[in-house]
Design a protein around this motif. Sequence first.
Motif, PDB file in Angstrom:
ATOM      1  N   UNK A 108       0.788  -1.328  -0.170  1.00 21.78           N
ATOM      2  CA  UNK A 108      -0.052  -0.010  -0.012  1.00 21.78           C
ATOM      3  C   UNK A 108       0.984   1.427   0.287  1.00 21.78           C
ATOM      4  N   UNK A 109       1.803   1.248  -0.930  1.00 18.93           N
ATOM      5  CA  UNK A 109       2.634   2.529  -1.064  1.00 18.93           C
ATOM      6  C   UNK A 109       2.628   2.962  -2.335  1.00 18.93           C
ATOM      7  N   UNK A 110       3.204   3.978  -2.601  1.00 16.21           N
ATOM      8  CA  UNK A 110       3.154   4.653  -3.981  1.00 16.21           C
ATOM      9  C   UNK A 110       4.343   4.109  -5.065  1.00 16.21           C
TER      10      UNK A 110
ATOM     11  N   UNK B 138      12.912   4.248   2.997  1.00 16.44           N
ATOM     12  CA  UNK B 138      12.098   4.484   4.401  1.00 16.44           C
ATOM     13  C   UNK B 138      10.610   4.197   4.402  1.00 16.44           C
ATOM     14  N   UNK B 139       9.907   4.317   3.208  1.00 19.88           N
ATOM     15  CA  UNK B 139       8.418   4.261   3.019  1.00 19.88           C
ATOM     16  C   UNK B 139       8.271   2.537   3.063  1.00 19.88           C
ATOM     17  N   UNK B 140       9.004   1.784   2.376  1.00 21.10           N
ATOM     18  CA  UNK B 140       8.994   0.259   2.315  1.00 21.10           C
ATOM     19  C   UNK B 140       9.093  -0.258   3.718  1.00 21.10           C
ATOM     20  N   UNK B 141      10.107   0.244   4.269  1.00 21.70           N
ATOM     21  CA  UNK B 141      10.418  -0.197   5.747  1.00 21.70           C
ATOM     22  C   UNK B 141       9.159   0.187   6.748  1.00 21.70           C
TER      23      UNK B 141
ATOM     24  N   UNK C 212      11.341  -7.813  -2.018  1.00 19.17           N
ATOM     25  CA  UNK C 212      11.492  -7.233  -3.850  1.00 19.17           C
ATOM     26  C   UNK C 212      11.901  -5.880  -3.554  1.00 19.17           C
ATOM     27  N   UNK C 213      11.242  -4.903  -2.842  1.00 26.96           N
ATOM     28  CA  UNK C 213      11.522  -3.328  -2.981  1.00 26.96           C
ATOM     29  C   UNK C 213      12.404  -3.143  -2.246  1.00 26.96           C
TER      30      UNK C 213
END
Length: 320
Positions: free
Chosen positions: A39-41, A47-50, A90-91
């Motif tokens: 649920x991220x862009x 940092x958003x992935x974490x 993956x990200x």
Amino acid sequence: RMEVLAQADSGSQERPPRPLRQDLHALAMMMIDAYDVLNISLDADADDVKKAYRKLSLQYHPDKVQQGGSTMDAQEVNERFNAIKAARDVLQEPERRKIYDTFGIDLGEERPEWEVFNIGASTMLSPLGIFVFKTILMRLVIWLVGFAWVGYIILFAGLVVAILWVIKFEYRGFDIRSEEAGHILISAGILVGGVVICWIWQLIGEGLGVVYLVTELVDAHLLFQSWKIGVSAGLGSLFVAWLVRGWWFWIIVALIVIGVVLFVALIVATGLMGLWIESVKTQHGGKLKDFRLQMRKQRKALQDEIAQLKLKLQSAGGGK
């Protein structure tokens, strides 16, 4: 889907068939890619992935879901939790994410260009290296056997092994006549036989060395499945040994040069593969991003359509 909407518009009180309702719900809730799972862009940074992984892993951890009394079954929870972990894997790795954003699929932890190198190394470099090593070993043995004192040592060692076998030697659970000691007896016999043969006629020893190298390329059973093939292989090995006498050093050098050329070729192929991936990323990475965004828009439209359908069905039912 249009038939269901038509039924709702006409005031029909019938609900859509269950398989259709399930298919619409599945399409509306379908996860498009790893970004969607977290649920991220599409432009989210590390940092958003974490942060997203930390939040969702706590929310969908099987133990916490069971304690919270969720209606989701255990299999569904595990699948969702594993999907979250896979998306994070993956990200979070830049190179792996680059491949994912280039081709739209995850190719695993190993970079594709290094997969090319590993395949080449396992199919060409490794067999060639083993062959060169055994060629050097064969020539070293024949060279050492040429010294009389080396031959005497080998004959003495063979005699000791034979005496131990005759007296049924045993020591701390080791039995000279056991199957475990069979390879020792075979090795001793081969060494003694090789010394004797080389002393009788060195060309025969070199011929045996050629046969030994051939068995690295061809199954040994094929050479000795009949006496005719065995004799032909023996005579052929003697001819080859006679033909290349005095050339073994240059043969080994040529094999090493071939190995170096193959290694350089694999390095170049690996580099070219990396450049090609970068080129594909530059030329087509934007198209994949646009496609993912379009998929999100289509899913959003489907979700809105389903919401409208539910309202119309509820209105039709309430009108009764």
